[in-house]
Design an enzyme around this catalytic site. Structure first.
Site, PDB file in Angstrom:
ATOM      1  N   HIS A  74       0.824  -1.220   0.000  1.00  0.00           N
ATOM      2  CA  HIS A  74       0.000   0.000   0.000  1.00  0.00           C
ATOM      3  C   HIS A  74       0.857   1.268   0.000  1.00  0.00           C
ATOM      4  O   HIS A  74       0.320   2.376  -0.071  1.00  0.00           O
ATOM      5  CB  HIS A  74      -1.019  -0.024   1.154  1.00  0.00           C
ATOM      6  CG  HIS A  74      -0.507   0.335   2.492  1.00  0.00           C
ATOM      7  ND1 HIS A  74      -0.044  -0.592   3.407  1.00  0.00           N
ATOM      8  CD2 HIS A  74      -0.402   1.530   3.103  1.00  0.00           C
ATOM      9  CE1 HIS A  74       0.331   0.035   4.513  1.00  0.00           C
ATOM     10  NE2 HIS A  74       0.123   1.320   4.359  1.00  0.00           N
ATOM     11  N   ASP A 124       0.257  -7.563   1.865  1.00  0.00           N
ATOM     12  CA  ASP A 124       0.641  -6.143   1.797  1.00  0.00           C
ATOM     13  C   ASP A 124       2.164  -6.030   1.785  1.00  0.00           C
ATOM     14  O   ASP A 124       2.789  -5.651   2.774  1.00  0.00           O
ATOM     15  CB  ASP A 124       0.019  -5.408   2.993  1.00  0.00           C
ATOM     16  CG  ASP A 124       0.191  -3.901   2.915  1.00  0.00           C
ATOM     17  OD1 ASP A 124       0.575  -3.400   1.837  1.00  0.00           O
ATOM     18  OD2 ASP A 124      -0.054  -3.231   3.939  1.00  0.00           O
ATOM     19  N   SER A 218       4.175   3.232   7.595  1.00  0.00           N
ATOM     20  CA  SER A 218       3.892   2.098   6.703  1.00  0.00           C
ATOM     21  C   SER A 218       5.127   1.635   5.947  1.00  0.00           C
ATOM     22  O   SER A 218       5.933   2.449   5.493  1.00  0.00           O
ATOM     23  CB  SER A 218       2.844   2.513   5.665  1.00  0.00           C
ATOM     24  OG  SER A 218       1.588   2.619   6.262  1.00  0.00           O
TER      25      SER A 218
END
Ligand SMILES: *[C@@H]1O[C@H](CO)[C@@H](O)[C@H](O)[C@H]1NC(C)=O
Ligand SMILES: *[C@@H]1O[C@H](CO)[C@@H](O)[C@H](O)[C@H]1NC(C)=O
Length: 266
Positions: A74, A124, A218
């Site tokens: 992502h 992910d 992230s």
């Protein structure tokens, strides 16, 4: 209708940075973290998505070899055509920082996991293949890959990143970290049930504590320290509860679930 929070969660851990880029102030990142020292996390890198030279948003990422950097799927923007990677940095705003090196990589060298599902945030993970060999020094070092058969439950570990230090707060430039304990998936699942109906073994989780990852963290590492000073990468920052509350788990992509996928790019 019962697919409520996913987009929100992804947005909370990542895209917020877009709207406030350019407003960086020198404060802390990671909610209630500690400032990292130079060379403390030589495997940690910063990646910046660029579209025709214009910056979209940044993320954390991790060096695992002289040709491969891992991040979260992502963290890869669909609009990106080049990615700028900052190696050996703690204060990423300082171009002249000792040890820091920057490299631009084209989109064709970036591989998002083919089964990445951005609704459920499974798989992910993404891989950046560098166009030339990285030269390692005290500031730039790879993290080791984890053991395929170990769960690492209750292990002492560490997370790091340039993400927000206060939910919705301004972003800063100095790398932050904090020590964590790896949580059991079973317990994590129970605490995260409101945000994640599924909880595959390819998730690895942080035990709730006074600190938490937040927007901008992230793609960054969950790692354990080895006695010889090296680190082993266990996870990549994926998602958490909206608002980055402390005392709740952070969910990471479990790197040991993707060893075969990674291996094909070696
Ligand atoms: C981890 O710690 C918990 C709580 O102390 C304990 O119940 C559990 O058995 C431990 N798990 C492992 C794999 O050691
Ligand atoms: C984290 O743990 C390491 C290793 O045990 C220790 O050296 C360091 O001081 C700890 N950092 C914080 C902020 O607690």
């Amino acid at each position: 209708m019962s697919r409520p929070n996913w987009q929100l969660i992804i947005v909370t851990f990542l895209l917020y940075q877009r709207s406030i880029s350019g407003q960086d102030t020198p404060s802390k990142r990671i909610v209630k973290g500690f400032p990292a020292e130079p060379k403390q996390f030589p495997y940690q890198v910063y990646i910046l998505n660029l579209e025709d030279g214009r910056s979209l948003f940044g993320c954390g990422a991790v060096i695992i070899s002289n040709r491969i950097v891992l991040t979260a799927a992502h963290c890869i923007s669909k609009e990106m055509n080049t990615m700028e990677i900052y190696f050996g940095t703690v204060d990423k705003s300082n171009k002249r920082e000792v040890g820091q090196q920057r490299l631009i990589v084209k989109a064709k060298n970036i591989y998002v996991h083919p089964e990445y599902d951005d609704n459920q945030l499974i798989n992910d993970i993404a891989l950046i293949r560098l166009p030339a060999d990285l030269l390692f020094d005290e500031y730039i070092q790879p993290a080791k890959l984890p053991d395929a058969d170990e769960l690492y439950e209750n292990e002492s570990a560490v997370v790091s990143g340039w993400g927000q230090t206060i939910f919705s707060g301004p972003q800063s430039n100095h790398l932050q970290y904090y020590n964590v304990t790896v949580f059991s998936n079973e317990k994590c699942k129970n605490l995260m049930i409101a945000v994640s109906k599924i909880f595959p073994t390819s998730f690895i989780c942080l035990k709730p504590s006074q600190s938490t990852p937040c927007h901008g963290d992230s793609g960054g590492p969950l790692a354990i320290r080895n006695e010889d000073g090296s680190h082993t990468l266990l996870g990549l920052t994926s998602f958490g509860k909206p608002g980055c509350p402390t005392n709740s788990p952070g969910v990471y992509t479990r790197v040991s679930s993707f060893l075969k996928w990674i291996k094909q790019y070696e």
